[in-house]
Scaffold this motif. Structure first.
Motif, PDB file in Angstrom:
ATOM      1  N   SER A  78       0.814  -1.226   0.000  1.00  0.00           N
ATOM      2  CA  SER A  78       0.000   0.000   0.000  1.00  0.00           C
ATOM      3  C   SER A  78       0.845   1.272   0.000  1.00  0.00           C
ATOM      4  N   HIS A  79       2.021   1.251   0.595  1.00  0.00           N
ATOM      5  CA  HIS A  79       2.894   2.431   0.619  1.00  0.00           C
ATOM      6  C   HIS A  79       3.531   2.716  -0.748  1.00  0.00           C
ATOM      7  N   TRP A  80       3.384   1.783  -1.683  1.00  0.00           N
ATOM      8  CA  TRP A  80       3.962   1.937  -3.022  1.00  0.00           C
ATOM      9  C   TRP A  80       2.869   2.104  -4.081  1.00  0.00           C
ATOM     10  N   LYS A  81       1.830   2.865  -3.782  1.00  0.00           N
ATOM     11  CA  LYS A  81       0.728   3.067  -4.729  1.00  0.00           C
ATOM     12  C   LYS A  81       1.257   3.655  -6.038  1.00  0.00           C
ATOM     13  N   ASP A  82       0.906   3.002  -7.130  1.00  0.00           N
ATOM     14  CA  ASP A  82       1.336   3.418  -8.477  1.00  0.00           C
ATOM     15  C   ASP A  82       2.858   3.473  -8.616  1.00  0.00           C
ATOM     16  N   GLY A  83       3.571   2.698  -7.802  1.00  0.00           N
ATOM     17  CA  GLY A  83       5.026   2.610  -7.936  1.00  0.00           C
ATOM     18  C   GLY A  83       5.779   3.778  -7.339  1.00  0.00           C
ATOM     19  N   ILE A  84       5.125   4.543  -6.468  1.00  0.00           N
ATOM     20  CA  ILE A  84       5.791   5.701  -5.850  1.00  0.00           C
ATOM     21  C   ILE A  84       5.647   5.617  -4.331  1.00  0.00           C
ATOM     22  N   HIS A  85       6.758   5.868  -3.626  1.00  0.00           N
ATOM     23  CA  HIS A  85       6.761   5.847  -2.160  1.00  0.00           C
ATOM     24  C   HIS A  85       7.668   6.960  -1.643  1.00  0.00           C
ATOM     25  N   ASN A  86       7.063   7.939  -0.982  1.00  0.00           N
ATOM     26  CA  ASN A  86       7.824   9.066  -0.401  1.00  0.00           C
ATOM     27  C   ASN A  86       8.830   9.665  -1.382  1.00  0.00           C
ATOM     28  N   GLY A  87       8.387   9.897  -2.592  1.00  0.00           N
ATOM     29  CA  GLY A  87       9.247  10.527  -3.592  1.00  0.00           C
ATOM     30  C   GLY A  87      10.184   9.574  -4.321  1.00  0.00           C
ATOM     31  N   GLN A  88      10.174   8.313  -3.957  1.00  0.00           N
ATOM     32  CA  GLN A  88      11.006   7.315  -4.634  1.00  0.00           C
ATOM     33  C   GLN A  88      10.151   6.546  -5.647  1.00  0.00           C
ATOM     34  N   ASN A  89      10.694   6.292  -6.808  1.00  0.00           N
ATOM     35  CA  ASN A  89       9.983   5.568  -7.861  1.00  0.00           C
ATOM     36  C   ASN A  89      10.471   4.131  -7.947  1.00  0.00           C
ATOM     37  N   ALA A  90       9.534   3.235  -8.184  1.00  0.00           N
ATOM     38  CA  ALA A  90       9.887   1.830  -8.432  1.00  0.00           C
ATOM     39  C   ALA A  90      10.605   1.740  -9.771  1.00  0.00           C
ATOM     40  N   GLY A  91      11.219   0.604 -10.007  1.00  0.00           N
ATOM     41  CA  GLY A  91      11.963   0.408 -11.250  1.00  0.00           C
ATOM     42  C   GLY A  91      13.398   0.876 -11.138  1.00  0.00           C
ATOM     43  N   ARG A  92      13.858   1.061  -9.900  1.00  0.00           N
ATOM     44  CA  ARG A  92      15.213   1.585  -9.689  1.00  0.00           C
ATOM     45  C   ARG A  92      15.913   0.824  -8.568  1.00  0.00           C
ATOM     46  N   ASP A  93      17.221   1.015  -8.491  1.00  0.00           N
ATOM     47  CA  ASP A  93      18.010   0.509  -7.364  1.00  0.00           C
ATOM     48  C   ASP A  93      17.895   1.554  -6.258  1.00  0.00           C
ATOM     49  N   THR A  95      19.062   1.140  -3.038  1.00  0.00           N
ATOM     50  CA  THR A  95      19.944   0.792  -1.931  1.00  0.00           C
ATOM     51  C   THR A  95      20.353   2.035  -1.157  1.00  0.00           C
ATOM     52  N   ASP A  96      20.812   3.055  -1.842  1.00  0.00           N
ATOM     53  CA  ASP A  96      21.251   4.287  -1.172  1.00  0.00           C
ATOM     54  C   ASP A  96      20.083   4.990  -0.490  1.00  0.00           C
ATOM     55  N   ALA A  97      18.926   4.992  -1.147  1.00  0.00           N
ATOM     56  CA  ALA A  97      17.754   5.641  -0.557  1.00  0.00           C
ATOM     57  C   ALA A  97      17.328   4.929   0.725  1.00  0.00           C
ATOM     58  N   LEU A  98      17.401   3.602   0.745  1.00  0.00           N
ATOM     59  CA  LEU A  98      17.029   2.857   1.951  1.00  0.00           C
ATOM     60  C   LEU A  98      17.998   3.152   3.083  1.00  0.00           C
ATOM     61  N   ASN A  99      19.272   3.302   2.746  1.00  0.00           N
ATOM     62  CA  ASN A  99      20.268   3.613   3.780  1.00  0.00           C
ATOM     63  C   ASN A  99      19.998   4.963   4.433  1.00  0.00           C
ATOM     64  N   GLY A 100      19.377   5.903   3.709  1.00  0.00           N
ATOM     65  CA  GLY A 100      19.068   7.211   4.258  1.00  0.00           C
ATOM     66  C   GLY A 100      17.635   7.338   4.766  1.00  0.00           C
ATOM     67  N   ALA A 101      16.863   6.243   4.708  1.00  0.00           N
ATOM     68  CA  ALA A 101      15.457   6.276   5.121  1.00  0.00           C
ATOM     69  C   ALA A 101      15.333   6.190   6.643  1.00  0.00           C
ATOM     70  N   PRO A 102      14.192   6.654   7.186  1.00  0.00           N
ATOM     71  CA  PRO A 102      13.986   6.579   8.634  1.00  0.00           C
ATOM     72  C   PRO A 102      13.778   5.147   9.135  1.00  0.00           C
ATOM     73  N   HIS A 103      13.636   4.214   8.230  1.00  0.00           N
ATOM     74  CA  HIS A 103      13.505   2.801   8.603  1.00  0.00           C
ATOM     75  C   HIS A 103      14.678   2.030   8.021  1.00  0.00           C
ATOM     76  N   GLY A 104      14.850   0.811   8.477  1.00  0.00           N
ATOM     77  CA  GLY A 104      15.962  -0.007   7.998  1.00  0.00           C
ATOM     78  C   GLY A 104      15.497  -1.109   7.059  1.00  0.00           C
ATOM     79  N   ASN A 105      16.357  -2.121   6.906  1.00  0.00           N
ATOM     80  CA  ASN A 105      16.087  -3.245   6.010  1.00  0.00           C
ATOM     81  C   ASN A 105      14.917  -4.112   6.458  1.00  0.00           C
ATOM     82  N   GLU A 106      14.407  -3.892   7.663  1.00  0.00           N
ATOM     83  CA  GLU A 106      13.294  -4.715   8.140  1.00  0.00           C
ATOM     84  C   GLU A 106      12.057  -4.549   7.255  1.00  0.00           C
ATOM     85  N   VAL A 107      11.966  -3.436   6.526  1.00  0.00           N
ATOM     86  CA  VAL A 107      10.817  -3.236   5.636  1.00  0.00           C
ATOM     87  C   VAL A 107      10.847  -4.218   4.456  1.00  0.00           C
ATOM     88  N   LEU A 108      11.982  -4.846   4.217  1.00  0.00           N
ATOM     89  CA  LEU A 108      12.091  -5.814   3.121  1.00  0.00           C
ATOM     90  C   LEU A 108      11.551  -7.185   3.510  1.00  0.00           C
TER      91      LEU A 108
END
Length: 131
Positions: free
Chosen positions: A89-104, A106-119
């Protein structure tokens, strides 16, 4: 003159032998003849586009096609692993907090307020290959 019980035993042995012979011959004659060549499994699936059971191997350029737009699935790559976020649900239409799906991301996740647990719980659909 033969012993009557020995004669009966010989008749039984001959009868059993004939029964065994008929059974073996019948089994040999009912085996289906296979003259058709079978196609190896790798050739059967070579043209298939639905590889739902197989992991994808995509370059980052190819990953861009999976952006969640126009009915396409939404995939993201983190540390070389491709995840499906289409139904998240947080990825509606492939967009989440300004990030677009279809990309790597890794760097954005490292700077996110959450960690790898979201995976955890996301479906891993493949891996990134070098271009």
């Amino acid at each position: 003159m033969q012993n009557p019980s020995l004669s009966n035993v010989m008749k039984i042995v001959k009868l059993l032998f004939l029964l065994l012979l008929v059974t073996v011959l019948a089994a040999c004659s009912t085996q289906p003849e296979t003259t058709e060549e079978t196609t190896p499994a790798s050739e059967e699936t070579a043209g298939d586009t639905d590889n739902s059971d197989e992991e994808l191997l995509l370059t980052l350029t190819e990953l861009k096609k999976y952006n969640g737009q126009n009915g396409k699935p939404a995939y993201i790559a983190i540390d070389g692993i491709i995840y499906d976020v289409t139904e998240v649900s947080h990825w509606k239409d492939g967009i989440h907090n300004g990030q677009n799906a279809g990309r790597d991301l890794t760097d954005a996740l490292n700077g996110a307020p959450h960690g790898n647990e979201v995976l955890e719980g996301l479906e891993k659909v493949g891996n990134v290959k070098m271009e």
